[in-house]
Motif scaffolding. Structure first.
Motif, mmCIF file in Angstrom:
data_model
loop_
_atom_site.group_PDB
_atom_site.id
_atom_site.type_symbol
_atom_site.label_atom_id
_atom_site.label_comp_id
_atom_site.label_asym_id
_atom_site.label_seq_id
_atom_site.Cartn_x
_atom_site.Cartn_y
_atom_site.Cartn_z
ATOM 1 N N ALA A 56 0.820 -1.221 0.000
ATOM 2 C CA ALA A 56 0.000 0.000 0.000
ATOM 3 C C ALA A 56 0.848 1.263 0.000
ATOM 4 C CB ALA A 56 -0.983 0.000 1.167
ATOM 5 N N ILE A 57 1.979 1.210 -0.678
ATOM 6 C CA ILE A 57 2.848 2.382 -0.837
ATOM 7 C C ILE A 57 2.873 2.724 -2.316
ATOM 8 C CG2 ILE A 57 5.184 3.295 -0.617
ATOM 9 C CD1 ILE A 57 5.632 1.252 1.648
ATOM 10 N N ASP A 58 2.542 3.968 -2.643
ATOM 11 C CA ASP A 58 2.585 4.388 -4.031
ATOM 12 C C ASP A 58 3.919 5.058 -4.294
ATOM 13 O OD1 ASP A 58 1.791 4.737 -6.639
ATOM 14 O OD2 ASP A 58 0.614 6.533 -6.233
ATOM 15 N N LEU A 59 4.487 4.774 -5.425
ATOM 16 C CA LEU A 59 5.790 5.324 -5.797
ATOM 17 C C LEU A 59 5.612 6.185 -7.032
ATOM 18 C CD1 LEU A 59 8.897 5.275 -5.347
ATOM 19 C CD2 LEU A 59 8.970 3.360 -6.952
ATOM 20 N N ALA A 60 6.076 7.403 -6.946
ATOM 21 C CA ALA A 60 6.074 8.310 -8.089
ATOM 22 C C ALA A 60 7.497 8.828 -8.246
ATOM 23 C CB ALA A 60 5.115 9.467 -7.844
ATOM 24 N N PHE A 61 7.813 9.328 -9.410
ATOM 25 C CA PHE A 61 9.153 9.868 -9.577
ATOM 26 C C PHE A 61 9.128 11.126 -10.408
ATOM 27 C CE2 PHE A 61 8.502 6.551 -12.718
ATOM 28 C CZ PHE A 61 8.988 7.092 -13.910
ATOM 29 N N ILE A 62 10.147 11.922 -10.206
ATOM 30 C CA ILE A 62 10.301 13.189 -10.909
ATOM 31 C C ILE A 62 11.591 13.102 -11.710
ATOM 32 C CG2 ILE A 62 10.629 15.671 -10.652
ATOM 33 C CD1 ILE A 62 9.201 15.378 -7.910
ATOM 34 N N VAL A 63 11.491 13.409 -12.982
ATOM 35 C CA VAL A 63 12.658 13.378 -13.854
ATOM 36 C C VAL A 63 13.286 14.758 -13.843
ATOM 37 C CG1 VAL A 63 13.448 13.027 -16.208
ATOM 38 C CG2 VAL A 63 11.604 11.622 -15.294
ATOM 39 N N GLY A 64 14.599 14.786 -13.729
ATOM 40 C CA GLY A 64 15.309 16.046 -13.752
ATOM 41 C C GLY A 64 16.611 15.896 -14.506
ATOM 42 N N PHE A 65 17.172 16.995 -14.864
ATOM 43 C CA PHE A 65 18.441 17.010 -15.578
ATOM 44 C C PHE A 65 19.419 17.879 -14.813
ATOM 45 C CE2 PHE A 65 15.140 16.278 -18.687
ATOM 46 C CZ PHE A 65 15.641 15.204 -19.403
ATOM 47 N N GLU A 66 20.664 17.490 -14.844
ATOM 48 C CA GLU A 66 21.695 18.307 -14.228
ATOM 49 C C GLU A 66 22.968 18.182 -15.045
ATOM 50 O OE1 GLU A 66 23.781 16.598 -10.578
ATOM 51 O OE2 GLU A 66 21.859 15.545 -10.546
ATOM 52 N N THR A 67 23.801 19.169 -14.947
ATOM 53 C CA THR A 67 25.086 19.130 -15.624
ATOM 54 C C THR A 67 26.103 18.536 -14.677
ATOM 55 O OG1 THR A 67 24.504 21.112 -16.863
ATOM 56 C CG2 THR A 67 26.832 20.528 -16.759
ATOM 57 N N ILE A 68 26.791 17.535 -15.143
ATOM 58 C CA ILE A 68 27.824 16.912 -14.326
ATOM 59 C C ILE A 68 29.159 17.074 -15.028
ATOM 60 C CG2 ILE A 68 26.273 15.269 -13.219
ATOM 61 C CD1 ILE A 68 27.361 13.150 -15.146
ATOM 62 N N THR A 69 30.208 17.049 -14.260
ATOM 63 C CA THR A 69 31.554 17.151 -14.820
ATOM 64 C C THR A 69 32.305 15.874 -14.529
ATOM 65 O OG1 THR A 69 32.387 18.185 -12.819
ATOM 66 C CG2 THR A 69 31.619 19.666 -14.544
ATOM 67 N N ASP A 70 33.318 15.615 -15.327
ATOM 68 C CA ASP A 70 34.134 14.447 -15.062
ATOM 69 C C ASP A 70 35.098 14.753 -13.908
ATOM 70 O OD1 ASP A 70 36.194 15.972 -16.103
ATOM 71 O OD2 ASP A 70 36.326 14.850 -17.988
ATOM 72 N N ASN A 71 35.962 13.835 -13.580
ATOM 73 C CA ASN A 71 36.855 13.986 -12.420
ATOM 74 C C ASN A 71 37.847 15.141 -12.568
ATOM 75 O OD1 ASN A 71 35.659 11.851 -11.159
ATOM 76 N ND2 ASN A 71 37.114 10.353 -11.944
ATOM 77 N N GLU A 72 38.088 15.599 -13.780
ATOM 78 C CA GLU A 72 39.030 16.694 -13.984
ATOM 79 C C GLU A 72 38.337 18.046 -14.077
ATOM 80 O OE1 GLU A 72 41.553 15.778 -17.294
ATOM 81 O OE2 GLU A 72 41.917 13.752 -16.586
ATOM 82 N N GLY A 73 37.049 18.080 -13.854
ATOM 83 C CA GLY A 73 36.305 19.332 -13.844
ATOM 84 C C GLY A 73 35.997 19.878 -15.204
#
Length: 74
Positions: A56-73
């Protein structure tokens, strides 16, 4: 944070989501980079939602976008 790749088994990710919600009462943040990974993440969310519905638990989700950088920035 759960990281999903294109080679992640959706059932395994769904189990991790299910356990996070049931055991810790926390809704996890999921990171998927690339269209294959996003597909696997969506499958996992659909499976987890089915399992959580039995508790009896409903699961919903929100899609989002973000900018990520690699290990060297870059």
């Amino acid at each position: 944070m759960l990281r999903v790749s294109s080679s992640t088994a959706p059932q395994a990710a769904a189990t991790a989501i299910f356990r996070a919600v049931c055991d810790t009462q926390v809704y996890p943040e999921i990171r998927a980079i690339g269209h294959g990974a996003v597909g696997q993440a969506v499958k996992a969310l659909a499976i987890a939602r089915g399992h959580l519905a039995q508790k009896a638990i409903d699961l919903a989700f929100i899609v989002g976008f973000e900018t990520i950088t690699d290990n060297e920035g870059k």
